[in-house]
Design a protein around this motif. Structure first.
Motif, PDB file in Angstrom:
ATOM      1  N   THR A 260       3.069   1.904   7.525  1.00  0.00           N
ATOM      2  CA  THR A 260       4.300   1.231   7.103  1.00  0.00           C
ATOM      3  C   THR A 260       4.596   1.488   5.635  1.00  0.00           C
ATOM      4  OG1 THR A 260       3.840  -0.501   8.731  1.00  0.00           O
ATOM      5  CG2 THR A 260       5.501  -0.967   7.081  1.00  0.00           C
ATOM      6  N   PHE A 319      10.855  -0.665   2.605  1.00  0.00           N
ATOM      7  CA  PHE A 319       9.710  -0.277   3.430  1.00  0.00           C
ATOM      8  C   PHE A 319       8.387  -0.612   2.744  1.00  0.00           C
ATOM      9  CE2 PHE A 319      12.782   2.448   5.685  1.00  0.00           C
ATOM     10  CZ  PHE A 319      12.417   2.172   6.993  1.00  0.00           C
ATOM     11  N   GLY A 323       5.601  -3.161   4.222  1.00  0.00           N
ATOM     12  CA  GLY A 323       4.189  -2.817   4.352  1.00  0.00           C
ATOM     13  C   GLY A 323       3.279  -3.813   3.665  1.00  0.00           C
TER      14      GLY A 323
END
Length: 335
Positions: A260, A319, A323
């Motif tokens: 991720t 992103f 994560g």
């Protein structure tokens, strides 16, 4: 006759008080079954019926509960969902053509119907920024999926079997770790004439799998020492069944976290390679290409650089934040 002194006595439920303790002892001395302890109303969890035991929770249910309460996850997930939607259906928020230009409006600023202005060729910057999400997100998702799949398989097999297989894959991974990713991209992609996303995806997978492979190897090494894996082997379970049913579900969490976070990094890498002229090439619409063409006109028309660069920064940040939230939820040590 008096009762024997070693008659077992029931333990009263906590919080029942002296009367509950006396009643429980009396029933135990008379041979009657002790009452079932009932959790007091003040000690029950929210929404849990009285007298009903709590359902057991696992890692994934606890992680999902924590993620739903994490504002960082909620904000980043909403941004990512919006970006994916406009990457698939850019017509939802724009009806322009990213390739249509009017040289008479080159480098013009914002105008009615064109809030981001025009670029060097008179194309609408807003439309190109929206359509640029498609290539960048496609490269990030495909490269992450390929690197995670290849790295998980190779690292999992190396951690499970060990021996010469582990030594061979570890040395191969070390070779790829020694290649600087930007230098490797300049060398590898400079000989590729295609300007589509697939050469870039293939290059990122080629140099991205060793990192995930090491994470998967360490997770499998830890999982295969557990008692349930030894019990499965003792009962005659095959290696395939042991890997897929017992080890993989308990070793996949670190891989998901790393993948991720790496997704945002791969999107930034694609933009960097496109900026240098070896990644995506026109007529593909990409944020990196637009940033490269606008970099020489930053003083005359800063809006040409501001909007694609801002969209790229927001995407990468979303992103990476996702994560980090997933890592906090899946790592029991951080609870």
């Amino acid at each position: 006759m008096p009762e024997p002194f070693d008659t077992p006595q029931a333990i009263a439920p906590a919080g029942g008080g002296a009367q509950a303790l006396a009643a429980t002892e009396t029933q135990a001395l008379r041979g009657a079954p002790a009452p079932t302890p009932v959790v007091p109303a003040g000690r029950r969890g929210p929404g849990r019926p009285a007298g009903r035991a709590a359902a057991p929770r696992g890692l994934w249910s606890d992680a999902w509960r924590d993620l739903r309460r994490n504002p960082v996850f909620l904000v980043s997930a909403l941004v990512i969902v919006f970006l994916v939607l406009i990457a698939i259906w850019p017509e939802l928020i724009t009806d322009g053509n990213p390739y249509r230009g009017d040289l008479s409006k080159a480098q013009d600023g914002p105008a009615p119907g064109h809030p981001f202005g025009y670029d060097l060729q008179g194309r609408d910057v807003y439309t190109r920024t929206v359509y640029g999400a498609r290539a960048s997100i496609a490269v990030g998702i495909c490269a992450t999926a390929g690197a995670a799949l290849l790295g998980s398989v190779l690292g999992g097999l190396a951690g499970y079997y060990g021996g010469w297989w582990d030594a061979l894959l570890s040395r191969i991974a070390d070779v790829f770790f020694g290649i600087p990713i930007l230098l490797g991209g300049l060398v590898f992609l400079s000989v590729v004439t295609s300007g589509s996303v697939w050469p870039v995806v293939g290059f990122i997978v080629l140099l991205g799998w060793p990192q995930i492979s090491r994470i998967a190897r360490g997770a499998v090494l830890t999982a295969k020492r557990h008692d349930y894996v030894q019990a499965a082997r003792a009962l005659g379970a095959s290696d395939t069944r042991t890997l897929l049913r017992h080890i993989a579900p308990n070793a996949v969490a670190p891989v998901i976290v790393v993948a991720t976070i790496a997704l945002g990094t791969y999107i930034a890498l694609e933009a960097t390679l496109s900026f240098l002229g070896v990644g995506l090439k026109p007529p593909t619409v990409s944020w990196g290409i637009d940033i490269s063409s606008a970099s020489t006109q930053i003083r005359n028309a800063p809006h040409m650089l501001l909007w694609p660069a801002g969209a790229l920064s927001i995407t990468v940040l979303a992103f990476i934040m996702l994560g980090d939230a997933v890592r906090d939820a899946l790592d029991p040590k951080l609870r």
